[in-house]
Design an enzyme around this catalytic site. Structure first.
Site, PDB file in Angstrom:
ATOM      1  N   THR A 157       0.811  -1.222   0.000  1.00 44.89           N
ATOM      2  CA  THR A 157       0.000   0.000   0.000  1.00 44.89           C
ATOM      3  C   THR A 157       0.846   1.274   0.000  1.00 44.89           C
ATOM      4  OG1 THR A 157      -0.161  -0.053   2.418  1.00 44.89           O
ATOM      5  CG2 THR A 157      -1.935  -1.108   1.169  1.00 44.89           C
ATOM      6  N   GLY A 158       2.161   1.131   0.107  1.00 44.57           N
ATOM      7  CA  GLY A 158       3.030   2.295   0.092  1.00 44.57           C
ATOM      8  C   GLY A 158       3.272   2.808  -1.318  1.00 44.57           C
ATOM      9  N   LEU A 217       5.671  -7.604  10.061  1.00 43.38           N
ATOM     10  CA  LEU A 217       7.009  -8.076   9.738  1.00 43.38           C
ATOM     11  C   LEU A 217       7.769  -8.532  10.983  1.00 43.38           C
ATOM     12  CD1 LEU A 217       8.071  -5.400   7.094  1.00 43.38           C
ATOM     13  CD2 LEU A 217       7.485  -7.799   6.686  1.00 43.38           C
ATOM     14  N   LEU A 221       9.455  -4.770   0.209  1.00 46.22           N
ATOM     15  CA  LEU A 221       9.516  -3.309   0.286  1.00 46.22           C
ATOM     16  C   LEU A 221       9.058  -2.775   1.640  1.00 46.22           C
ATOM     17  CD1 LEU A 221       7.803  -2.499  -3.161  1.00 46.22           C
ATOM     18  CD2 LEU A 221      10.147  -3.236  -2.720  1.00 46.22           C
ATOM     19  N   SER A 252      10.498   3.176   6.978  1.00 47.65           N
ATOM     20  CA  SER A 252      11.366   3.694   5.917  1.00 47.65           C
ATOM     21  C   SER A 252      11.695   5.179   6.058  1.00 47.65           C
ATOM     22  CB  SER A 252      10.708   3.465   4.551  1.00 47.65           C
ATOM     23  OG  SER A 252       9.455   4.129   4.480  1.00 47.65           O
ATOM     24  N   THR A 272      19.049   0.911  -0.049  1.00 46.73           N
ATOM     25  CA  THR A 272      18.934   2.360  -0.126  1.00 46.73           C
ATOM     26  C   THR A 272      20.307   3.013  -0.176  1.00 46.73           C
ATOM     27  OG1 THR A 272      18.284   4.331   1.144  1.00 46.73           O
ATOM     28  CG2 THR A 272      18.732   2.357   2.392  1.00 46.73           C
ATOM     29  N   GLU A 324      21.153   5.279   1.622  1.00 51.35           N
ATOM     30  CA  GLU A 324      21.521   5.618   2.994  1.00 51.35           C
ATOM     31  C   GLU A 324      22.598   4.693   3.545  1.00 51.35           C
ATOM     32  OE1 GLU A 324      20.596   8.149   4.957  1.00 51.35           O
ATOM     33  OE2 GLU A 324      19.294   9.052   3.438  1.00 51.35           O
ATOM     34  N   TYR A 358      18.468   3.667  10.379  1.00 52.60           N
ATOM     35  CA  TYR A 358      17.845   3.118   9.168  1.00 52.60           C
ATOM     36  C   TYR A 358      18.908   2.636   8.187  1.00 52.60           C
ATOM     37  CZ  TYR A 358      15.293   3.143   4.715  1.00 52.60           C
ATOM     38  OH  TYR A 358      14.756   2.810   3.486  1.00 52.60           O
ATOM     39  N   LYS A 364      19.649  -1.270   6.893  1.00 49.44           N
ATOM     40  CA  LYS A 364      19.674  -1.624   5.478  1.00 49.44           C
ATOM     41  C   LYS A 364      21.024  -2.212   5.071  1.00 49.44           C
ATOM     42  CE  LYS A 364      15.586  -0.455   3.805  1.00 49.44           C
ATOM     43  NZ  LYS A 364      14.692  -1.389   3.089  1.00 49.44           N
ATOM     44  N   HIS A 406      13.530   8.543  -4.382  1.00 50.30           N
ATOM     45  CA  HIS A 406      12.556   8.513  -5.477  1.00 50.30           C
ATOM     46  C   HIS A 406      11.200   8.923  -4.923  1.00 50.30           C
ATOM     47  CE1 HIS A 406      13.006   4.543  -3.681  1.00 50.30           C
ATOM     48  NE2 HIS A 406      11.752   4.280  -4.004  1.00 50.30           N
ATOM     49  N   ARG A 418       4.041   9.784  -2.366  1.00 49.15           N
ATOM     50  CA  ARG A 418       4.992   9.855  -1.264  1.00 49.15           C
ATOM     51  C   ARG A 418       4.281  10.337  -0.007  1.00 49.15           C
ATOM     52  NH1 ARG A 418       8.981   7.349   0.405  1.00 49.15           N
ATOM     53  NH2 ARG A 418      10.622   7.886  -1.091  1.00 49.15           N
TER      54      ARG A 418
END
Length: 339
Positions: free
Chosen positions: A17-18, A71, A92, A96, A137, A139, A161, A165, A191, A196
């Site tokens: 749904t993101g 999750l 995904l 985030s 990412t 990051e 974060y 990752k 992105h 967003r």
């Protein structure tokens, strides 16, 4: 004897749904997939970008299916693999937001790092031949020692974060090399899109520009507007995810435009779209600065271009224009205004 039609490929998307999940679901459905999406137990599909598809009786329950779970649940992956039996998994989901990871580092690590590890363990133990995409990412590079960054650039994350990752990305490489799993890491740079979340600075900017234009807001408060990022469009980046899993060999890819712009550039472009001088409306607040700001993050997409033929199709100007237009329309409808 008539040929038996080949079954549709089955894809599982966490975080469906993101922003990325919804665009990816649309892409896969358009290419003949059966799509299964994992939604948080408290999530509401009806309030997401997938609401029109979820309301279509020709799609929901026939080509699009939703499953609810968390999750952090250690039993999640075996149960959903048994039920869905996916050919492809696009992982995904998870916390985030970089800034929020400083406030909730443990849940961030649990949802990003440990959930990914459990997914890889489930794949190994079950013997599934599913192809896995993991959403890494830029990051992970953080305080990068070189620019632009490539797949070989050393990781130096500057946030919880980014650390989570980096763990995920390293673990995926270990499982790919040790057990022969088909696992790809997409090292995606920033992105954006009209989908967003409002907590992200790009959407905060475009929504504020639209609201100020409509007389619904008087100012926009930001932190460091000189911070620079490599911004692309989410539609282009989900196409890259799909291309990775369609390739003959698993690998890791930087997905980026190769061009860096500042938050100031984004602000100026957004306010230009509504015909307003941004300096009259933007204020600075030191409290909004990140604890540690990454150095210039700009990706080199040469590998994905040469190996998969991927290139970005949307320009920076197109991206900002689309986001501002969507926010103008949404706010006008919300407040029954003409624009």
């Amino acid at each position: 004897m008539a040929n038996t039609p080949s079954p549709r490929p089955v894809a599982l998307i966490t975080g469906i749904t993101g922003q990325d999940g919804s665009y990816l679901a649309e892409l896969l459905l358009a290419n003949g997939y059966e799509v299964h999406g994992l939604v948080r137990r408290a999530g509401r599909v009806q309030e997401s970008a997938l609401a029109p598809l979820a309301a279509d009786p020709e799609v929901l329950g026939k080509r699009l299916f939703f499953h609810y779970g968390d999750l952090a649940d250690r039993c999640l992956w075996p149960a959903i693999f048994q039920q869905v039996r996916p050919d492809e998994v696009y992982h995904l989901g998870g916390q985030s937001h970089v800034g929020r990871s400083f406030e909730i580092p443990e849940p961030t690590a649990e949802e990003v790092a440990m959930a990914s590890l459990r997914l890889l363990e489930c794949l190994r133990e079950s013997g599934s031949r599913a192809r896995i995409y993991l959403a890494a990412t830029s990051e992970v590079f953080g305080a990068a020692t070189e620019s632009p960054q490539t797949e070989e650039t050393r990781f130096r994350p500057t946030s919880p974060y980014g650390c989570a990752k980096a763990f995920m990305l390293h673990t995926a490489r270990v499982y790919r090399e040790s057990y022969g799993l088909f696992v790809c890491n997409g090292i995606l740079y920033n992105h954006e899109s009209p989908r967003r979340g409002a907590a992200f600075v790009t959407r905060k900017i475009t929504r504020a520009a639209a609201a100020i234009k409509l007389g619904l807001q008087t100012k926009l408060v930001l932190g460091n507007i000189e911070a620079r990022r490599d911004w692309g469009h989410a539609r282009d980046y989900v196409r890259a995810m799909w291309m990775m899993l369609r390739h003959s060999l698993p690998d890791d890819y930087v997905v980026a435009t190769g061009v860096t712009r500042s938050v100031r550039d984004f602000v100026e472009a957004a306010f230009n779209e509504v015909g307003l001088p941004w300096r009259d409306y933007v204020e600075y607040d030191a409290e909004l600065e990140r604890v540690l700001e990454p150095t210039q993050l700009v990706g080199n997409p040469a590998k994905i271009h040469s190996a998969l033929g991927w290139t970005a199709r949307h320009s920076f100007e197109d991206l900002v224009r689309e986001m501002v237009a969507a926010d103008l329309q949404a706010l006008a409808q919300e407040h029954s205004l003409n624009c």
